[in-house]
Enzyme design. Structure first.
Site, mmCIF file in Angstrom:
data_model
loop_
_atom_site.group_PDB
_atom_site.id
_atom_site.type_symbol
_atom_site.label_atom_id
_atom_site.label_comp_id
_atom_site.label_asym_id
_atom_site.label_seq_id
_atom_site.Cartn_x
_atom_site.Cartn_y
_atom_site.Cartn_z
ATOM 1 N N THR A 65 -3.707 -3.905 -4.155
ATOM 2 C CA THR A 65 -2.240 -3.492 -4.939
ATOM 3 C C THR A 65 -1.357 -3.078 -3.809
ATOM 4 O OG1 THR A 65 -4.148 -3.117 -6.478
ATOM 5 C CG2 THR A 65 -1.519 -2.938 -6.907
ATOM 6 N N GLU A 117 -12.746 -4.204 -1.240
ATOM 7 C CA GLU A 117 -11.271 -3.973 -1.948
ATOM 8 C C GLU A 117 -10.924 -2.725 -2.444
ATOM 9 O OE1 GLU A 117 -7.602 -5.817 -4.298
ATOM 10 O OE2 GLU A 117 -8.958 -7.213 -3.762
ATOM 11 N N LYS A 145 -4.406 -15.038 -2.051
ATOM 12 C CA LYS A 145 -5.173 -14.608 -3.218
ATOM 13 C C LYS A 145 -4.455 -15.222 -4.362
ATOM 14 C CE LYS A 145 -5.089 -10.148 -6.194
ATOM 15 N NZ LYS A 145 -4.994 -8.817 -6.192
ATOM 16 N N ARG A 205 -4.617 2.320 -6.708
ATOM 17 C CA ARG A 205 -4.013 2.746 -8.320
ATOM 18 C C ARG A 205 -4.378 4.130 -8.578
ATOM 19 N NH1 ARG A 205 -5.582 -2.765 -11.386
ATOM 20 N NH2 ARG A 205 -4.792 -4.196 -9.889
#
Length: 213
Positions: free
Chosen positions: A74, A47, A134, A51
């Site tokens: 994210t 993953e 998640k 960011r």
């Protein structure tokens, strides 16, 4: 791609190894070597968090490495869904779940691993069709005891807890029947990536790959 099919895909990915490395990459030129170290070490599902400015390029580079399955983390907006898919991401991970994000992943045929913590959030995600979620932030949301409690009324839901997961406590989570895998950055921390410590990352990956059996 309907949520039920998305969850089938993300559950299969999560079952490939006990740990999904959560990666923050500032320099995309290091992405391919990083992916190779992790995959050789036994962690094929990766993953990359969106960011940093280098994240999408890193996904593009890593998705070319044989044996790997690279996702975007994210993911918060519809635009990010499509940009991640175009970069080669094979799944998306979100800290929560919104209807906009869910519909975007349906339209883009990008499997989504949405976040949920409370019973109500889990039930709402399941109403949309998700049964693989998640659990974030795990460490400040009750940790392994909270997940164990959720298994009572919601035994059909699988989880990938992230946030506060370390080499020291990962097995507490992995011992639970409703935890398919965990996500964490300890296998490939930012300083190791910056230093190009591929042998150290590969060694930690090998250790992580054997945390469950």
């Amino acid at each position: 791609m309907i949520p039920q099919t998305q969850s089938e895909r993300t559950r299969a990915l999560c079952a490939m190894a006990p740990v999904i490395p959560v990666l923050v990459i500032d320099d995309a030129s290091r992405a391919e070597a990083l992916a190779q170290a992790l995959i050789v070490g036994g962690l094929p599902v990766l993953e990359v968090t969106l960011r940093t400015e280098a994240a999408l390029d890193a996904i593009r580079q890593m998705s070319r490495v044989t044996g790997g399955h690279v996702g975007a983390g994210t993911v918060l907006t519809r635009d990010q869904v499509y940009r991640a898919k175009d970069a080669g991401a094979s799944f998306a991970v979100a800290p929560g779940a919104t209807e906009t994000l869910i519909r975007a992943c349906e339209d883009a045929s990008l499997p989504l691993l949405p976040g949920a913590v409370t019973a109500s959030e889990v039930m709402l995600a399941h109403e949309y069709g998700f049964d693989m979620l998640k659990f974030f932030p795990a460490g400040t949301s009750g940790g392994a005891p909270a997940l164990k409690a959720l298994a009572g009324p919601l035994p059909h839901i699988g989880f990938c807890p992230t946030g506060g997961i370390t080499a020291a406590n990962a097995t507490d989570y992995l011992a639970l029947k409703n935890v398919v895998c965990v996500g964490s950055s300890w296998v490939a921390p930012a300083d190791s990536i910056a230093a190009g410590d591929w042998s150290g990352i590969e060694a930690r990956a090998r250790s992580a790959a054997h945390l469950r059996g």
